[in-house]
Design a protein around this motif. Structure first.
Motif, PDB file in Angstrom:
ATOM      1  N   TYR A  73      -1.011 -12.463   3.522  1.00  0.00           N
ATOM      2  CA  TYR A  73      -1.629 -11.668   4.586  1.00  0.00           C
ATOM      3  C   TYR A  73      -1.254 -12.162   5.981  1.00  0.00           C
ATOM      4  CZ  TYR A  73      -4.249  -8.820   1.329  1.00  0.00           C
ATOM      5  OH  TYR A  73      -4.594  -7.914   0.353  1.00  0.00           O
TER       6      TYR A  73
ATOM      7  N   SER B  18      -1.416  -6.092   5.518  1.00  0.00           N
ATOM      8  CA  SER B  18      -1.961  -5.180   4.499  1.00  0.00           C
ATOM      9  C   SER B  18      -0.836  -4.779   3.544  1.00  0.00           C
ATOM     10  CB  SER B  18      -2.539  -3.928   5.159  1.00  0.00           C
ATOM     11  OG  SER B  18      -1.493  -3.140   5.710  1.00  0.00           O
ATOM     12  N   LYS B  19      -1.211  -4.180   2.457  1.00  0.00           N
ATOM     13  CA  LYS B  19      -0.205  -3.678   1.519  1.00  0.00           C
ATOM     14  C   LYS B  19       0.627  -2.598   2.202  1.00  0.00           C
ATOM     15  CE  LYS B  19       0.484  -1.692  -3.070  1.00  0.00           C
ATOM     16  NZ  LYS B  19      -0.150  -1.183  -4.294  1.00  0.00           N
ATOM     17  N   ASP B  20      -0.005  -1.797   3.034  1.00  0.00           N
ATOM     18  CA  ASP B  20       0.701  -0.759   3.775  1.00  0.00           C
ATOM     19  C   ASP B  20       1.810  -1.364   4.639  1.00  0.00           C
ATOM     20  OD1 ASP B  20       0.818   2.079   4.407  1.00  0.00           O
ATOM     21  OD2 ASP B  20       0.091   1.519   6.399  1.00  0.00           O
TER      22      ASP B  20
END
Length: 194
Positions: free
Chosen positions: A42, A47-49
């Protein structure tokens, strides 16, 4: 030279996203695969986005670099066009080939403005390369380049669904026909003006 942590995360996550799908690969799986702490992941990708967008941006740069290598490898635009499709066929002939990473990402993650923006920028860059190729050949009208781009995109989609790399060679033949017709049209117009 040792890859940076962010490059390591990106390479591992990118391989998983392409092979298994974005939605199917969670953050815990990426942490397990990369052997980094969640806080480390992180810190590099909030974020994963962000991670998916970075994966697509990295893939975009690699694809464009590959296409530019083709354009530098052979001098004639028609031969360049042929080689672009030949190289795509080589990739499509690999059992791990799933089609266009950008189309797959938008299909799965199209609610992300970040992902859609990178995918659209990639498609625009590929289209621009076909336009530049046609301009170098002396065809300054946009329509043939649009046709070439659609043939390229259609080949990617057809192989992804049908799993038959021969579709790329069919698209190549169509692309060469479009190219030849555009050049012939220019020569005919020039004769008419002479």
């Amino acid at each position: 030279m040792k890859a940076s942590i962010s490059d390591h995360i990106l390479a591992s996550a990118g391989a998983l996203f392409y092979r298994e799908g974005i939605r199917a690969v969670g953050i815990d799986r990426i942490i397990e695969e990369t052997k980094v702490a969640k806080a480390t992941l992180y810190r590099h990708f909030p974020s994963k986005d962000h991670l998916v967008a970075a994966y697509l941006q990295d893939r975009h740069e690699r694809v464009i670099r590959s296409l530019e290598e083709v354009l530098n490898e052979v001098p004639r635009p028609r031969d360049q066009l042929n080689l672009i499709f030949e190289r795509l066929h080589d990739k499509a002939d690999n059992p791990e080939f799933r089609g266009c990473a950008f189309a797959l990402a938008v299909a799965e993650h199209g609610d992300s403005e970040r992902v859609v923006t990178v995918a659209r920028a990639h498609k625009a860059a590929v289209s621009q390369m076909f336009l530049a190729l046609m301009e170098r050949a002396g065809a300054e009208m946009a329509q043939p380049a649009v046709h070439l781009s659609l043939l390229y995109e259609g080949a990617l989609a057809t192989v992804a669904v049908g799993r038959d790399p021969q579709a790329v060679l069919t698209a190549r033949d169509c692309a060469l026909f479009v190219f030849d017709a555009a050049i012939s049209s220019i020569k005919t117009a020039e004769k008419g003006r002479a």
